[in-house]
Design a protein around this motif. Structure first.
Motif, PDB file in Angstrom:
ATOM      1  N   ASN A   1       0.838  -1.179   0.000  1.00 48.31           N
ATOM      2  CA  ASN A   1       0.000   0.000   0.000  1.00 48.31           C
ATOM      3  C   ASN A   1       0.882   1.240   0.000  1.00 48.31           C
ATOM      4  N   PRO A   2       1.272   1.750  -1.159  1.00 49.69           N
ATOM      5  CA  PRO A   2       2.137   2.926  -1.186  1.00 49.69           C
ATOM      6  C   PRO A   2       1.315   4.193  -1.041  1.00 49.69           C
ATOM      7  N   SER A   3       1.906   5.160  -0.387  1.00 54.50           N
ATOM      8  CA  SER A   3       1.198   6.419  -0.196  1.00 54.50           C
ATOM      9  C   SER A   3       2.212   7.545  -0.311  1.00 54.50           C
ATOM     10  N   ASN A   4       1.788   8.660  -0.892  1.00 57.60           N
ATOM     11  CA  ASN A   4       2.676   9.812  -0.946  1.00 57.60           C
ATOM     12  C   ASN A   4       2.813  10.408   0.445  1.00 57.60           C
ATOM     13  N   VAL A   5       4.012  10.878   0.767  1.00 56.41           N
ATOM     14  CA  VAL A   5       4.191  11.604   2.033  1.00 56.41           C
ATOM     15  C   VAL A   5       4.825  12.954   1.716  1.00 56.41           C
ATOM     16  N   PHE A   6       4.518  13.915   2.566  1.00 55.44           N
ATOM     17  CA  PHE A   6       4.974  15.288   2.345  1.00 55.44           C
ATOM     18  C   PHE A   6       5.733  15.764   3.574  1.00 55.44           C
ATOM     19  N   THR A   7       6.651  16.688   3.348  1.00 58.03           N
ATOM     20  CA  THR A   7       7.317  17.284   4.508  1.00 58.03           C
ATOM     21  C   THR A   7       6.313  18.163   5.242  1.00 58.03           C
ATOM     22  N   ASP A   8       6.609  18.430   6.483  1.00 60.33           N
ATOM     23  CA  ASP A   8       5.678  19.187   7.312  1.00 60.33           C
ATOM     24  C   ASP A   8       5.452  20.591   6.755  1.00 60.33           C
ATOM     25  N   GLN A   9       6.464  21.098   6.025  1.00 59.44           N
ATOM     26  CA  GLN A   9       6.367  22.470   5.519  1.00 59.44           C
ATOM     27  C   GLN A   9       5.486  22.574   4.274  1.00 59.44           C
ATOM     28  N   THR A  10       5.226  21.435   3.599  1.00 59.47           N
ATOM     29  CA  THR A  10       4.479  21.501   2.345  1.00 59.47           C
ATOM     30  C   THR A  10       3.020  21.849   2.628  1.00 59.47           C
ATOM     31  N   THR A  11       2.486  22.812   1.882  1.00 63.24           N
ATOM     32  CA  THR A  11       1.081  23.147   2.065  1.00 63.24           C
ATOM     33  C   THR A  11       0.258  22.725   0.860  1.00 63.24           C
ATOM     34  N   ASP A  12       0.870  22.792  -0.321  1.00 68.18           N
ATOM     35  CA  ASP A  12       0.156  22.362  -1.525  1.00 68.18           C
ATOM     36  C   ASP A  12       0.401  20.869  -1.712  1.00 68.18           C
ATOM     37  N   LEU A  13      -0.583  20.073  -1.334  1.00 62.78           N
ATOM     38  CA  LEU A  13      -0.366  18.621  -1.268  1.00 62.78           C
ATOM     39  C   LEU A  13      -0.716  17.927  -2.584  1.00 62.78           C
ATOM     40  N   ARG A  14      -0.262  18.459  -3.715  1.00 64.26           N
ATOM     41  CA  ARG A  14      -0.488  17.735  -4.962  1.00 64.26           C
ATOM     42  C   ARG A  14       0.641  16.708  -5.126  1.00 64.26           C
ATOM     43  N   PRO A  15       0.347  15.627  -5.857  1.00 62.20           N
ATOM     44  CA  PRO A  15       1.322  14.522  -5.929  1.00 62.20           C
ATOM     45  C   PRO A  15       2.717  14.979  -6.344  1.00 62.20           C
ATOM     46  N   ALA A  16       2.770  16.000  -7.216  1.00 67.79           N
ATOM     47  CA  ALA A  16       4.082  16.434  -7.708  1.00 67.79           C
ATOM     48  C   ALA A  16       4.952  16.985  -6.589  1.00 67.79           C
ATOM     49  N   ASN A  17       4.346  17.453  -5.512  1.00 61.76           N
ATOM     50  CA  ASN A  17       5.110  18.042  -4.418  1.00 61.76           C
ATOM     51  C   ASN A  17       5.497  17.032  -3.342  1.00 61.76           C
ATOM     52  N   ALA A  18       5.139  15.771  -3.558  1.00 61.51           N
ATOM     53  CA  ALA A  18       5.407  14.767  -2.521  1.00 61.51           C
ATOM     54  C   ALA A  18       6.912  14.638  -2.281  1.00 61.51           C
ATOM     55  N   ALA A  19       7.285  14.463  -1.008  1.00 65.52           N
ATOM     56  CA  ALA A  19       8.697  14.297  -0.670  1.00 65.52           C
ATOM     57  C   ALA A  19       9.158  12.898  -1.053  1.00 65.52           C
ATOM     58  N   SER A  20       8.254  11.959  -0.965  1.00 67.89           N
ATOM     59  CA  SER A  20       8.598  10.586  -1.307  1.00 67.89           C
ATOM     60  C   SER A  20       7.321   9.751  -1.333  1.00 67.89           C
ATOM     61  N   GLU A  21       7.491   8.530  -1.741  1.00 65.37           N
ATOM     62  CA  GLU A  21       6.399   7.578  -1.615  1.00 65.37           C
ATOM     63  C   GLU A  21       6.829   6.596  -0.532  1.00 65.37           C
ATOM     64  N   ALA A  22       5.932   6.273   0.361  1.00 64.49           N
ATOM     65  CA  ALA A  22       6.282   5.334   1.422  1.00 64.49           C
ATOM     66  C   ALA A  22       5.245   4.227   1.461  1.00 64.49           C
ATOM     67  N   ILE A  23       5.711   3.030   1.798  1.00 65.12           N
ATOM     68  CA  ILE A  23       4.775   1.912   1.907  1.00 65.12           C
ATOM     69  C   ILE A  23       4.183   1.934   3.306  1.00 65.12           C
ATOM     70  N   GLN A  24       2.878   1.835   3.353  1.00 65.03           N
ATOM     71  CA  GLN A  24       2.198   2.007   4.624  1.00 65.03           C
ATOM     72  C   GLN A  24       1.779   0.660   5.206  1.00 65.03           C
ATOM     73  N   TYR A  25       2.114   0.459   6.474  1.00 66.17           N
ATOM     74  CA  TYR A  25       1.659  -0.729   7.192  1.00 66.17           C
ATOM     75  C   TYR A  25       0.888  -0.279   8.414  1.00 66.17           C
ATOM     76  N   ASN A  26      -0.271  -0.874   8.622  1.00 68.04           N
ATOM     77  CA  ASN A  26      -1.063  -0.575   9.815  1.00 68.04           C
ATOM     78  C   ASN A  26      -0.881  -1.733  10.783  1.00 68.04           C
ATOM     79  N   ILE A  27      -0.308  -1.422  11.972  1.00 68.43           N
ATOM     80  CA  ILE A  27       0.132  -2.522  12.846  1.00 68.43           C
ATOM     81  C   ILE A  27      -0.368  -2.364  14.275  1.00 68.43           C
ATOM     82  N   SER A  28      -0.326  -3.459  14.992  1.00 69.01           N
ATOM     83  CA  SER A  28      -0.705  -3.451  16.403  1.00 69.01           C
ATOM     84  C   SER A  28       0.549  -3.178  17.237  1.00 69.01           C
ATOM     85  N   PRO A  29       0.377  -2.869  18.524  1.00 65.59           N
ATOM     86  CA  PRO A  29       1.549  -2.554  19.349  1.00 65.59           C
ATOM     87  C   PRO A  29       2.614  -3.655  19.376  1.00 65.59           C
ATOM     88  N   GLY A  30       2.228  -4.919  19.351  1.00 68.93           N
ATOM     89  CA  GLY A  30       3.235  -5.971  19.496  1.00 68.93           C
ATOM     90  C   GLY A  30       3.920  -6.378  18.203  1.00 68.93           C
TER      91      GLY A  30
END
Lengths: 903, 113
Positions: free
Chosen positions: A609-638
């Protein structure tokens, strides 16, 4: 003796003129069939007539009739020869003389069983390999999809960082409504669902298809009816099922009464509308599904609905028939204008979009391109194997022809034509190739039959009918004949050059020269080819070995994986998380279990599940401004302890990181490096998701492999399952205990929690087989070809060396008698073979390294790797030693006395 | 046997054509006729005759048809076609030229060189 003929009558064979045309035609047809035997009868009668006339004359000299007839027959001579020569004179009865050639060839082959066996086995291997590779190529790439008019059916893919056929549902709707090139566009995705027909609920693979799916594919139901676009009236409005023919057969035992029946799918009532046509199992060539459900009901199948999310590209593929007269290029420019519209209208969600068209059967170019490249490479290598085999057999044949030069010369001297002798040689070659081809084809049919029912990935129902069709048989036959003529052609020049007088006079030994012969060239060519194969297989095998021992960023040993989809048992909303917690607690309570962790999907899963991520300073969140693409995992504490992933800094989650607390994430090293520069900078820092959510980094975990085992380091982020819930559930249970017992305990534990929940338990490392499947298969097929190449080299060099030693026994004997030392004898006997071997190996290694570059990209393996190079060199050396060992022994054991006495 | 000349390659066809040109013959008749016209100097091997006959039929130089022989037996008769007649004439001329040339060559005396 007056040979009068006044009384002879003509017209005996003159057919009645004016007879019906049909009759004449039938007669000529019959004559064609009868021609052969008629001819034979005719000849027989003429022979009899001749003998009778001669006997009449002899009788007149005073012999009695019986003696005269016997005498006449004796004078006439052999009848067999008479018939054969007459046939020849009559334009040669083609079939007859071929049969004779075949009979003679069989006799010759039987006389040298070693040669015959070597040749047949060599060819069987080579042609078998080609048949197998071609059959797979045929199924995967050449054969069109099993739907009406497959040639105008195209899938749409996005040209992103890699080609991606997936679309979001709103984008799909826009593409469908706004394009002017397609008759209609259908979309589908696949998922597992729990089917309850009153007995045990079980999971089944479901295609979620748009309402127009069957109509756009132009299919007709086998039973009942399909669902149509008119059945869709918003989310969850179409609880209908269409079964595949195969699933109807296996699960419902061909019961026509299923149409109209209501069954439970993920605890929701669904009506079975009909059964699809036999052989149809969706448009993915190799994936077997059980049933089709309208896509508007996705929420009931997957637990969540993203029908309205434009940035969630979960529609697996969109496809349709081009309108008549529209070219793919026109369609692409049409789609790209919609892409510009997307960019203008939805800059945040869609950004710039370029489209491509591809065939739907192999998931577009995503699998299609690497598969095509791999299969083409494999076909080429198999072709090389066949070529090497032909070179091998060609030199064997040439050697044989040289040995038979006396026979050839004798036949020439006795008046046989060179054409006749060549035809004989070709008959022998083609006969061998036909036998070898038949054996090879038989072997490949057996292998392909096994391959067709092979289920390499137990979690995914594969269906790949690679059983050979007519095309495969034809190709195998053509290859067989071609190779027969190819290696049969090698000794042609030799035969044409044969001067009967010279050969008979000089004996055979004198013909062995020192110049470069065609045989030498062939041997070098063959060793080169084998060098290429061996080097490539070394690259592949080493790549696989490295991949297997690489640091995955998690520990698949001693862990069981339980996967399920809670939506299958009707869980949704908050019930999902509470059930997940209950499962974690219950599994952790099993004695011997050390850690239990949960993730929406594990790393190296079939999907991510890849998702675009942006730096905290980015305000215009269009895909071209993404800092990177990161793979997202939703996990439990353990999760981290259970997965064996090391936490490098910060903390993991607790159950308190829930909906009501600030959003947090653990990121991997690569993420920290790319977005924050370093781990210390990352801790406590913030980044943004495309929807604007600010997330604080609370921990940094080690890098791992996420998409493929050979990927370059990829940013990944882990979010708490409480803050980004998912009904898709993978439970990792770590324990030192026996996996069998543990699996049983896990099964009963989960069953107690909810008997209606289908799930699947597997050791984690078994599960990884799926991720390694491609690499393993590639390494296996290359390894097999490499071994075949090595075997061919050995037989080729052995044949050449043994032949050279046997030809020069006399010379070597004299050398020994004159006091030559062992090394000198060996150099004289085998120097040539080693020269050729060295030359061929060097060429093979260089070419192999060049070819290895292609593979290297697949395995992230450098072909210049000293281990690969050394291994290949050593292998070639071993091959040389092995192949020359017996001839060398023979050369050294020459007893000059015995030899000279024999001569 | 010693007084029988060896057939040069290619001359068998010529002899057969000549023999048949004197009137249709069956196979055995051809043998006899060649023996007769060569004063028994040329003897043809019986087995070699028929392949030559068939070859000539295939080349369209001879016609073959079944009939009844002088011995009142069924026999296959060969007769010259127009093409056969033409071929015979050409070959005869060729042969005569060759024979003359070789004859004159062999008759050469030392002083003539």
């Amino acid at each position: 003796m007056e040979p009068a003929c006044r009384r002879h009558r003509f017209g005996a064979r003159n057919p009645t003129r004016g007879s019906m045309k049909l009759l004449a035609y039938l007669r000529s047809l019959a004559a064609k069939f009868l021609h052969r035997s008629q001819l034979a009868d005719d000849m027989e009668e003429e022979l009899r007539s001749h003998i009778q006339h001669r006997a009449d004359d002899l009788e007149r000299t005073g012999m009695d009739r019986a003696a005269a007839e016997r005498q006449a027959r004796i004078e006439f001579g052999g009848q067999g020869r008479f018939k054969e020569e007459c046939h020849e004179a009559l334009g040669g009865n083609f079939i007859e003389s071929i049969i004779n050639d075949v009979r003679y060839a069989l006799r010759m082959l039987r006389k040298s069983p070693g040669f015959t066996l070597t040749a047949v086995v060599t060819l069987a291997l080579a042609i078998g390999a080609n048949a197998v590779v071609f059959a797979v190529l045929n199924t995967l790439i050449l054969r069109p999809l099993n739907v009406p008019q497959p040639e105008s059916l195209w899938a749409i893919e996005r040209k992103a960082s890699f080609v991606d056929p997936s679309q979001s549902y709103p984008d799909y709707l826009d593409l469908r409504e706004r394009n002017r090139s397609f008759e209609d566009l259908a979309g589908y995705t696949a998922d597992e669902a729990g089917l309850d027909t009153g007995q045990n609920p079980s999971s089944v693979w479901v295609v979620l298809a748009t309402g127009n799916y069957f109509d756009e594919l132009r299919l007709q139901p086998y039973l009942g009816r399909f669902f149509h676009a008119s059945d869709e009236h918003g989310p969850n409005s179409a609880p209908y099922i269409v079964l595949t023919y195969a699933y109807w057969h296996s699960r419902f035992h061909d019961d026509p009464g299923v149409v109209g029946r209501v069954v439970q799918l993920n605890k929701h009532p669904y009506t079975i509308l009909g059964v699809g046509p036999p052989g149809f199992h969706g448009t993915l060539l190799f994936f077997d599904v059980g049933l089709f459900v309208p896509m508007v009901n996705v929420e009931q199948i997957e637990g969540t609905s993203q029908l309205n999310a434009r940035d969630s590209r979960w529609v697996f593929m969109v496809m349709g028939h081009l309108k008549p007269g529209v070219t793919p290029a026109q369609a692409v420019s049409d789609l790209n204008s919609i892409g510009s519209y997307f960019e203008k209208t939805y800059p945040k969600e869609d950004g710039k979009m370029d489209f491509l068209l591809a065939r739907p059967s192999l998931y577009g170019d995503y699998l299609g391109r690497p598969l095509r490249a791999f299969m083409t490479a494999l076909m080429l290598l198999a072709g090389l194997i066949l070529l090497a085999a032909c070179a091998n057999l060609g030199s064997l044949f040439a050697a044989r022809a040289a040995d038979r030069s006396r026979e050839v010369a004798l036949r020439l001297a006795l008046g046989s034509t060179r054409r006749r002798i060549l035809r004989q040689l070709f008959t022998e070659a083609v006969l061998i190739s036909l036998i070898g081809g038949a054996v090879g084809l038989w072997g490949s049919v057996v292998l392909l039959r096994g391959l067709s029912v092979w289920q390499p990935m137990p979690r995914f129902p594969m269906i790949l009918d690679v059983n050979p069709d007519a095309k495969v048989y034809i190709v195998a036959l053509l290859l067989t004949l071609a190779s027969g003529f190819l290696f049969g052609a090698v000794p042609v020049r030799q035969v044409l050059r044969t001067n009967p007088y010279e050969v008979v006079k000089a004996g055979s030994a004198a013909t062995f020269g020192r110049r470069i012969t065609a045989r030498d060239v062939l041997l070098v060519l063959q060793i080169t080819i084998c060098g290429v194969l061996i080097t490539s297989s070394f690259v592949a095998v080493r790549g696989l070995a490295r991949a297997l021992h690489s640091n995955l960023g998690f520990e698949p040993q001693n862990a069981m994986l339980l996967d399920t989809q809670l939506a299958m048992a009707g869980y949704s909303g908050d019930k999902v998380l509470s059930m997940q917690k209950r499962m974690i607690d219950a599994l952790a309570a099993i004695p011997g279990v050390q850690f239990v962790g949960l993730a929406d999907q594990p790393p190296l899963h079939e999907s991510w599940n890849p998702s675009n991520v942006f730096t905290d300073q980015t305000t215009d969140l269009r895909p071209a401004n993404a800092a990177s693409e990161a793979i997202q995992y939703n996990i439990s504490p353990g999760y981290f302890q259970a997965a064996g992933t090391a936490l490098l800094a910060g903390r993991t989650f607790t159950w308190h990181d829930d909906k009501n607390s600030p959003r947090v994430a653990v990121i991997n090293q690569e993420f920290a490096r790319r977005i924050f520069g370093s781990i210390p900078h990352a801790l406590g820092g913030y980044f943004k998701l495309p929807d604007g959510t600010r997330i604080q980094v609370v921990g940094v975990a080690q890098d791992g492999r996420y998409t493929t085992i050979t990927e370059v380091p990829h940013p990944a982020m882990f979010l708490p399952i409480q803050q980004s819930p998912s009904a898709q559930t993978f439970l990792i249970v770590r324990s030192e205990h026996d996996p069998q017992q543990l699996a049983a305990a896990m099964k009963s534990t989960v069953h107690e929690l909810d008997p209606g929940l289908p799930f699947y338990i597997q050791p984690w490392n078994k599960r990884l087989d799926t991720a390694l499947f491609g690499l393993r298969l590639a390494a296996l097929s290359l390894g097999v070809l490499g071994v075949m190449g090595a075997v061919l080299s050995i037989t080729g060099i052995f044949g050449m060396a043994a032949y050279s030693v046997s030809k020069r026994l006399k010379e070597l004997g004299i050398r020994i008698a004159l006091g030559a030392r062992r090394q000198e004898v060996l150099r004289a006997a085998l120097g040539r073979a080693f020269q050729l071997l060295a030359f061929g190996s060097a060429a093979g290694l260089i070419l192999g390294i060049l070819a290895g570059r292609v593979l290297a990209s697949l395995y992230r393996e450098s072909p210049g790797d000293p281990l690969v190079l050394g291994g290949a060199l050593l292998t070639m050396l071993l091959i040389g030693l092995l192949a020359t060992w017996i001839p060398a022994q023979r050369a050294l054991s020459i007893n000059p006395l015995i030899l000279l006495r024999e001569e | 046997m010693t007084d029988q000349a060896q057939l040069l390659p290619g001359t068998l066809d010529l002899l057969i054509l000549k023999a048949v040109s004197l009137g249709p013959l069956h196979g055995y008749g051809v043998l006899l006729r060649i023996g007769q016209i060569s004063d028994r100097a040329l003897l043809i091997e019986q087995g070699a005759l028929y392949p030559a006959l068939f070859r000539l039929v295939r080349q369209g130089l001879l016609n073959a048809s079944w009939g009844t022989s002088e011995n009142n037996r069924r026999a296959k008769f060969y007769e010259l076609t127009a093409a056969g007649r033409k071929r015979l004439q050409e070959e005869t001329e060729g042969w005569n030229r060759l024979a003359a040339a070789i004859g004159s060559a062999l008759a050469t005396q030392p002083e003539e060189v």
